[in-house]
Design a protein around this motif. Structure first.
Motif, PDB file in Angstrom:
ATOM      1  N   LEU A  70      50.719  22.791  44.486  1.00 41.18           N
ATOM      2  CA  LEU A  70      50.486  24.226  44.294  1.00 41.18           C
ATOM      3  C   LEU A  70      48.999  24.536  44.135  1.00 41.18           C
ATOM      4  N   GLU A  71      48.289  23.708  43.385  1.00 46.14           N
ATOM      5  CA  GLU A  71      46.852  23.929  43.212  1.00 46.14           C
ATOM      6  C   GLU A  71      46.145  23.881  44.566  1.00 46.14           C
ATOM      7  N   GLU A  72      46.555  22.959  45.416  1.00 50.67           N
ATOM      8  CA  GLU A  72      45.998  22.880  46.773  1.00 50.67           C
ATOM      9  C   GLU A  72      46.346  24.146  47.549  1.00 50.67           C
ATOM     10  N   PHE A  73      47.586  24.576  47.454  1.00 48.75           N
ATOM     11  CA  PHE A  73      48.044  25.789  48.129  1.00 48.75           C
ATOM     12  C   PHE A  73      47.184  26.990  47.765  1.00 48.75           C
ATOM     13  N   TRP A  74      47.034  27.240  46.468  1.00 51.20           N
ATOM     14  CA  TRP A  74      46.332  28.445  46.032  1.00 51.20           C
ATOM     15  C   TRP A  74      44.882  28.480  46.502  1.00 51.20           C
ATOM     16  N   THR A  75      44.240  27.315  46.575  1.00 48.49           N
ATOM     17  CA  THR A  75      42.807  27.298  46.893  1.00 48.49           C
ATOM     18  C   THR A  75      42.488  27.066  48.370  1.00 48.49           C
ATOM     19  N   MET A  76      43.465  26.657  49.175  1.00 50.53           N
ATOM     20  CA  MET A  76      43.173  26.372  50.590  1.00 50.53           C
ATOM     21  C   MET A  76      43.200  27.609  51.476  1.00 50.53           C
ATOM     22  N   HIS A  77      43.643  28.740  50.936  1.00 47.07           N
ATOM     23  CA  HIS A  77      43.697  29.968  51.728  1.00 47.07           C
ATOM     24  C   HIS A  77      43.432  31.156  50.814  1.00 47.07           C
ATOM     25  N   ASP A  78      43.492  32.342  51.360  1.00 52.03           N
ATOM     26  CA  ASP A  78      43.285  33.553  50.564  1.00 52.03           C
ATOM     27  C   ASP A  78      44.637  34.214  50.302  1.00 52.03           C
ATOM     28  N   PRO A  79      45.216  33.954  49.116  1.00 50.35           N
ATOM     29  CA  PRO A  79      46.537  34.510  48.818  1.00 50.35           C
ATOM     30  C   PRO A  79      46.525  36.008  48.522  1.00 50.35           C
ATOM     31  N   THR A  80      45.339  36.632  48.576  1.00 52.94           N
ATOM     32  CA  THR A  80      45.248  38.078  48.367  1.00 52.94           C
ATOM     33  C   THR A  80      45.224  38.842  49.685  1.00 52.94           C
ATOM     34  N   SER A  81      45.235  38.119  50.792  1.00 50.77           N
ATOM     35  CA  SER A  81      45.164  38.736  52.113  1.00 50.77           C
ATOM     36  C   SER A  81      46.577  38.913  52.669  1.00 50.77           C
ATOM     37  N   LEU A  82      46.959  40.143  52.913  1.00 51.19           N
ATOM     38  CA  LEU A  82      48.312  40.443  53.379  1.00 51.19           C
ATOM     39  C   LEU A  82      48.424  40.228  54.888  1.00 51.19           C
ATOM     40  N   ASN A  83      49.306  39.307  55.273  1.00 55.89           N
ATOM     41  CA  ASN A  83      49.625  39.065  56.686  1.00 55.89           C
ATOM     42  C   ASN A  83      48.406  38.736  57.540  1.00 55.89           C
ATOM     43  N   ALA A  84      47.476  38.001  56.958  1.00 58.38           N
ATOM     44  CA  ALA A  84      46.283  37.601  57.711  1.00 58.38           C
ATOM     45  C   ALA A  84      45.550  36.512  56.942  1.00 58.38           C
ATOM     46  N   SER A 161      40.937  30.551  55.581  1.00 60.17           N
ATOM     47  CA  SER A 161      39.911  31.233  54.814  1.00 60.17           C
ATOM     48  C   SER A 161      40.244  30.950  53.351  1.00 60.17           C
ATOM     49  N   SER A 162      39.334  31.257  52.470  1.00 56.10           N
ATOM     50  CA  SER A 162      39.539  30.949  51.064  1.00 56.10           C
ATOM     51  C   SER A 162      38.843  32.000  50.219  1.00 56.10           C
ATOM     52  N   THR A 163      39.298  32.153  48.993  1.00 56.67           N
ATOM     53  CA  THR A 163      38.624  33.080  48.077  1.00 56.67           C
ATOM     54  C   THR A 163      37.371  32.436  47.487  1.00 56.67           C
ATOM     55  N   GLY A 164      37.313  31.099  47.505  1.00 57.10           N
ATOM     56  CA  GLY A 164      36.203  30.398  46.870  1.00 57.10           C
ATOM     57  C   GLY A 164      36.396  30.204  45.381  1.00 57.10           C
ATOM     58  N   THR A 165      37.490  30.692  44.846  1.00 57.09           N
ATOM     59  CA  THR A 165      37.780  30.554  43.420  1.00 57.09           C
ATOM     60  C   THR A 165      38.544  29.258  43.181  1.00 57.09           C
ATOM     61  N   ALA A 166      38.034  28.438  42.281  1.00 54.41           N
ATOM     62  CA  ALA A 166      38.693  27.179  41.940  1.00 54.41           C
ATOM     63  C   ALA A 166      39.934  27.451  41.105  1.00 54.41           C
ATOM     64  N   PHE A 167      40.900  26.537  41.208  1.00 54.80           N
ATOM     65  CA  PHE A 167      42.070  26.643  40.341  1.00 54.80           C
ATOM     66  C   PHE A 167      41.638  26.221  38.935  1.00 54.80           C
ATOM     67  N   PRO A 168      42.037  26.960  37.914  1.00 52.17           N
ATOM     68  CA  PRO A 168      41.602  26.636  36.553  1.00 52.17           C
ATOM     69  C   PRO A 168      42.177  25.281  36.084  1.00 52.17           C
ATOM     70  N   GLN A 169      41.320  24.308  35.893  1.00 50.59           N
ATOM     71  CA  GLN A 169      41.750  22.983  35.459  1.00 50.59           C
ATOM     72  C   GLN A 169      42.026  22.974  33.960  1.00 50.59           C
ATOM     73  N   GLY A 170      43.019  22.199  33.578  1.00 49.77           N
ATOM     74  CA  GLY A 170      43.371  22.080  32.168  1.00 49.77           C
ATOM     75  C   GLY A 170      44.245  23.210  31.644  1.00 49.77           C
ATOM     76  N   ALA A 171      44.487  24.223  32.474  1.00 45.05           N
ATOM     77  CA  ALA A 171      45.325  25.331  32.042  1.00 45.05           C
ATOM     78  C   ALA A 171      46.784  24.898  32.052  1.00 45.05           C
ATOM     79  N   SER A 172      47.477  25.174  30.977  1.00 47.73           N
ATOM     80  CA  SER A 172      48.882  24.767  30.912  1.00 47.73           C
ATOM     81  C   SER A 172      49.772  25.928  31.293  1.00 47.73           C
ATOM     82  N   ILE A 173      50.972  25.541  31.742  1.00 52.16           N
ATOM     83  CA  ILE A 173      51.942  26.571  32.128  1.00 52.16           C
ATOM     84  C   ILE A 173      53.159  26.477  31.228  1.00 52.16           C
TER      85      ILE A 173
END
Length: 173
Positions: A70-84, A161-173
């Protein structure tokens, strides 16, 4: 082994990112979330079928966690871009996660919220990723020439494309 499904725009680059992760035992590319059986790439590209370009990831949870995928998923693309994603435009390039277990659903939603907090802190908009259960949703294998495309064509098009934002490390869910 477990299975995970991710859509991050064009499936070629995403597949390569996943096959390089230790604990991933197999990857393939295909189509999910549409309205017709056995769609072709050409039909999917029209947008009329409703399918997303998807990567199926088989992984050994004793070696790699779903959270890591999931961490790879969130950072490998721009999840804020709708249908593109970048220059790739259309519903087949949408951001999506199809979960195969209730635990995957819980983690997908929790990591979405963690990543949204990081995006918001960076002044980036809302995540538009669809997160759905894969139950009852058929995965259709893409044509052979798409499988491991960037292994066959190492200088091929990696359209992420990517947002350039790193996934927050150490954050618990």
């Amino acid at each position: 082994m477990e299975i995970a499904y991710f859509a991050t725009g064009c499936f070629w680059g995403a597949e390569r990112r996943y096959w390089k992760i230790d604990g991933v035992t197999n990857t393939s590319v295909g189509y999910m979330g549409g309205t017709i059986a056995n769609p072709s790439y050409e039909a999917v590209c029209t947008g009329a079928t409703g399918h997303a370009e998807m990567v199926c990831v088989e992984f050994d949870p004793a070696i790699v966690t779903y959270r890591r995928l999931l961490e790879e998923f969130w950072t490998m693309h721009d999840p804020t871009s709708l249908n593109a994603q970048g220059g790739d435009i259309g519903t087949q390039y949408r951001s999506a996660i199809y979960t195969t277990t209730p635990e995957q659903m819980t983690e997908a939603l929790a990591t979405r919220d963690l990543y949204q907090n990081a995006l918001t802190a960076d002044g980036i908009g809302a995540i538009v990723t669809e997160i759905l259960s894969a139950a009852g949703v058929e995965y259709y294998l893409a044509e052979e020439y798409h499988q491991k495309y960037l292994a066959k064509n190492p200088n091929g098009y990696d359209c992420h494309s990517s947002t350039g934002t790193a996934f927050p490390q150490g954050a618990s869910i």
